[in-house]
Scaffold this motif. Structure first.
Motif, mmCIF file in Angstrom:
data_model
loop_
_atom_site.group_PDB
_atom_site.id
_atom_site.type_symbol
_atom_site.label_atom_id
_atom_site.label_comp_id
_atom_site.label_asym_id
_atom_site.label_seq_id
_atom_site.Cartn_x
_atom_site.Cartn_y
_atom_site.Cartn_z
ATOM 1 N N GLN A 41 0.832 -1.197 0.000
ATOM 2 C CA GLN A 41 0.000 0.000 0.000
ATOM 3 C C GLN A 41 0.869 1.249 0.000
ATOM 4 O OE1 GLN A 41 -2.267 0.708 3.640
ATOM 5 N NE2 GLN A 41 -0.878 -0.591 4.794
ATOM 6 N N PRO A 42 0.419 2.311 -0.665
ATOM 7 C CA PRO A 42 1.200 3.552 -0.704
ATOM 8 C C PRO A 42 1.378 4.142 0.698
ATOM 9 C CG PRO A 42 -0.516 3.564 -2.380
ATOM 10 C CD PRO A 42 -0.801 2.400 -1.488
ATOM 11 N N ARG A 43 2.573 4.608 0.962
ATOM 12 C CA ARG A 43 2.895 5.245 2.233
ATOM 13 C C ARG A 43 3.395 6.657 1.959
ATOM 14 N NH1 ARG A 43 3.526 -0.105 2.974
ATOM 15 N NH2 ARG A 43 2.868 -0.909 5.013
ATOM 16 N N TRP A 44 2.995 7.582 2.834
ATOM 17 C CA TRP A 44 3.294 8.991 2.617
ATOM 18 C C TRP A 44 4.019 9.561 3.826
ATOM 19 C CZ3 TRP A 44 2.012 10.263 -2.244
ATOM 20 C CH2 TRP A 44 1.040 9.467 -2.870
ATOM 21 N N VAL A 45 4.921 10.500 3.561
ATOM 22 C CA VAL A 45 5.651 11.174 4.638
ATOM 23 C C VAL A 45 5.688 12.667 4.363
ATOM 24 C CG1 VAL A 45 7.086 9.168 5.204
ATOM 25 C CG2 VAL A 45 7.897 10.823 3.505
ATOM 26 N N GLY A 46 5.791 13.437 5.434
ATOM 27 C CA GLY A 46 5.996 14.861 5.272
ATOM 28 C C GLY A 46 7.387 15.133 4.732
ATOM 29 N N SER A 47 7.544 16.220 4.005
ATOM 30 C CA SER A 47 8.842 16.571 3.442
ATOM 31 C C SER A 47 9.137 18.056 3.669
ATOM 32 C CB SER A 47 8.852 16.267 1.933
ATOM 33 O OG SER A 47 10.084 16.607 1.354
ATOM 34 N N PRO A 48 10.315 18.357 4.248
ATOM 35 C CA PRO A 48 11.458 17.478 4.490
ATOM 36 C C PRO A 48 11.398 16.735 5.820
ATOM 37 C CG PRO A 48 12.060 19.718 5.048
ATOM 38 C CD PRO A 48 10.644 19.773 4.525
ATOM 39 N N ARG A 49 10.301 16.846 6.554
ATOM 40 C CA ARG A 49 10.128 16.107 7.808
ATOM 41 C C ARG A 49 8.630 15.946 8.032
ATOM 42 N NH1 ARG A 49 11.895 21.228 8.656
ATOM 43 N NH2 ARG A 49 14.043 20.473 8.512
ATOM 44 N N MET A 50 8.243 15.032 8.925
ATOM 45 C CA MET A 50 6.821 14.786 9.141
ATOM 46 C C MET A 50 6.084 16.039 9.571
ATOM 47 S SD MET A 50 5.899 11.741 8.299
ATOM 48 C CE MET A 50 4.349 11.460 9.138
ATOM 49 N N SER A 51 6.728 16.880 10.347
ATOM 50 C CA SER A 51 6.060 18.076 10.867
ATOM 51 C C SER A 51 5.749 19.108 9.783
ATOM 52 C CB SER A 51 6.928 18.718 11.954
ATOM 53 O OG SER A 51 8.205 19.062 11.443
ATOM 54 N N ALA A 52 6.228 18.891 8.549
ATOM 55 C CA ALA A 52 5.927 19.840 7.471
ATOM 56 C C ALA A 52 4.428 19.959 7.249
ATOM 57 C CB ALA A 52 6.623 19.401 6.181
ATOM 58 N N ILE A 53 3.698 18.857 7.462
ATOM 59 C CA ILE A 53 2.254 18.870 7.228
ATOM 60 C C ILE A 53 1.550 19.753 8.243
ATOM 61 C CG2 ILE A 53 0.190 17.425 7.126
ATOM 62 C CD1 ILE A 53 2.175 15.083 6.442
ATOM 63 N N THR A 54 1.864 19.554 9.514
ATOM 64 C CA THR A 54 1.182 20.329 10.543
ATOM 65 C C THR A 54 1.633 21.793 10.534
ATOM 66 O OG1 THR A 54 2.796 19.493 12.162
ATOM 67 C CG2 THR A 54 0.684 18.365 12.023
ATOM 68 N N ARG A 55 2.863 22.040 10.149
ATOM 69 C CA ARG A 55 3.311 23.422 10.015
ATOM 70 C C ARG A 55 2.529 24.130 8.915
ATOM 71 N NH1 ARG A 55 8.277 24.960 12.335
ATOM 72 N NH2 ARG A 55 9.299 23.280 13.480
ATOM 73 N N ALA A 56 2.253 23.408 7.840
ATOM 74 C CA ALA A 56 1.473 23.996 6.746
ATOM 75 C C ALA A 56 0.039 24.256 7.184
ATOM 76 C CB ALA A 56 1.503 23.072 5.541
ATOM 77 N N LEU A 57 -0.546 23.324 7.940
ATOM 78 C CA LEU A 57 -1.907 23.518 8.427
ATOM 79 C C LEU A 57 -1.989 24.699 9.388
ATOM 80 C CD1 LEU A 57 -3.087 19.850 9.092
ATOM 81 C CD2 LEU A 57 -4.029 21.426 7.412
ATOM 82 N N LEU A 58 -0.959 24.866 10.213
ATOM 83 C CA LEU A 58 -0.961 25.968 11.185
ATOM 84 C C LEU A 58 -0.878 27.319 10.474
ATOM 85 C CD1 LEU A 58 -0.880 27.039 14.082
ATOM 86 C CD2 LEU A 58 1.603 26.646 14.064
ATOM 87 N N GLY A 59 0.017 27.390 9.497
ATOM 88 C CA GLY A 59 0.157 28.647 8.759
ATOM 89 C C GLY A 59 0.368 29.825 9.694
ATOM 90 N N ASP A 60 -0.447 30.852 9.532
ATOM 91 C CA ASP A 60 -0.338 32.056 10.353
ATOM 92 C C ASP A 60 -1.425 32.127 11.427
ATOM 93 O OD1 ASP A 60 1.851 33.007 8.865
ATOM 94 O OD2 ASP A 60 0.522 33.893 7.355
ATOM 95 N N LEU A 61 -2.060 31.002 11.718
ATOM 96 C CA LEU A 61 -3.109 31.025 12.739
ATOM 97 C C LEU A 61 -2.508 31.388 14.100
ATOM 98 C CD1 LEU A 61 -5.149 27.811 11.800
ATOM 99 C CD2 LEU A 61 -5.742 30.203 11.356
#
Length: 328
Positions: free
Chosen positions: A100-120
């Motif tokens: 099954q396809p596996r996905w990771v944040g790039s360049p680290r896993m926290s890239a996803i949550t940092r993007a979601l946080l943005g400027d909130l």
């Protein structure tokens, strides 16, 4: 003017909820007890590069989550990870048939949550200890006794044991959260100056102290001169060694890793141990999220769903959707 919505916890569940509410035009404010966002999707920066000590990867099945994944991919925050995957069972390493396809944040896993946080807006290093409602609004109190508010609604996006006391204003929700058992996980990172002579890049372990190990360096974007590995102990082993000294945990799990990897394992140049006290729910649930919409109090997290990254994101999405439905 309508008071903002408070979200306690900036892991993927809390940030998923925040993203939905913000997109719908509502003002949100986040509180996070740690120094950064991400929760168990956080990554540790170290002298040997970024280390994914929590969630190692994630999969996607639900259409809504797949849509979000595709957006993150287009923004460059997520890439597919296709490791040489093995399993260890009955004393031997064999290639895994799990494709099954596996996905990771790039360049680290926290890239996803940092993007979601943005400027909130968010306050880091702030542990909320009490949530109480006045005649019209909610107020939060932190561990230093400082009050925050007023807020029109509150979403609690923390592990169930931490959410339970914060749900005191809604006893039925608190009782549900109190019944959730969360399992711990010891995570250990090892770094070697020379690459280990093994084709293994990820491995599901079916026996012994370890549950999983992976060559962290082989994930896209993890630039380092060291051969870095992350080991996860089983929940049972982690419970038995819950209060063990970190150096002892490193020694024991390094030894277990050396016994099953199938090649010479020297002393590492760098080690790190991290204890996830509430790593995953002992069993999955189908609540999606908990809600007392009339009161304006909601709870979400992986413990409300599958226990996976996708489950946490869907739970936050569900909590925000229920809140918006109540406002209509």
């Amino acid at each position: 003017m309508t008071a903002p919505i408070a979200i306690i916890g900036a892991g993927i569940a809390g940030l998923s909820a925040a993203h939905v509410l913000h997109a719908a035009g509502h003002e949100v404010y986040l509180f996070e007890k740690s120094r950064g966002s991400g929760g168990r999707m956080a990554s540790k920066r170290s002298e040997v590069g970024s280390l994914d000590l929590g969630a190692q990867y994630f999969t996607a099945r639900d259409r809504r989550f797949i849509d979000a994944l595709n957006q993150w991919r287009s923004q460059g925050h997520v890439v597919e990870w296709d490791p040489a995957l093995y399993q260890y069972r009955a004393g031997s390493l064999t290639p895994s048939q799990d494709e099954q396809p596996r996905w990771v944040g790039s360049p680290r896993m926290s890239a996803i949550t940092r993007a979601l946080l943005g400027d909130l807006p968010i306050t880091f290093g702030c542990r909320i200890t009490e949530v109480f409602r006045g005649p019209h609004h909610w107020t939060l109190q932190d561990a230093d006794g400082q009050n925050h508010g007023p807020f029109s609604h509150v979403i609690i996006a923390t592990p169930a044991p931490q959410a339970t006391p914060l749900l005191a204003s809604a006893p039925k929700l608190a009782a549900v959260a109190a019944g959730v058992v969360m399992e711990p996980t010891w995570s250990v990172a090892l770094a070697f100056k020379s690459p280990l002579e093994t084709p293994v890049e990820g491995c599901f372990v079916q026996e012994g102290e370890l549950d999983w190990f992976a060559r962290n360096r082989c994930k896209p974007g993890r630039d380092t001169d060291y051969d870095t590995w992350v080991l996860h102990a089983t929940s049972a082993w982690s419970r038995e060694h819950l209060d063990a000294a970190r150096e002892n945990v490193v020694e024991l799990l390094h030894g277990a890793f050396a016994e099953l990897i199938g090649c010479l394992v020297p002393e590492p140049s760098f080690t790190l141990a991290h204890r996830w006290l509430y790593a995953r729910p002992a069993q999955g649930h189908q609540w999606g999220a908990l809600a007392d919409a009339d009161l304006g109090l909601f709870a979400c997290g992986d413990w409300c769903a599958s226990g996976r990254v996708e489950g946490a994101w869907l739970s936050g999405h569900e909590a925000a959707t229920r809140l918006l439905d109540h406002l209509e």
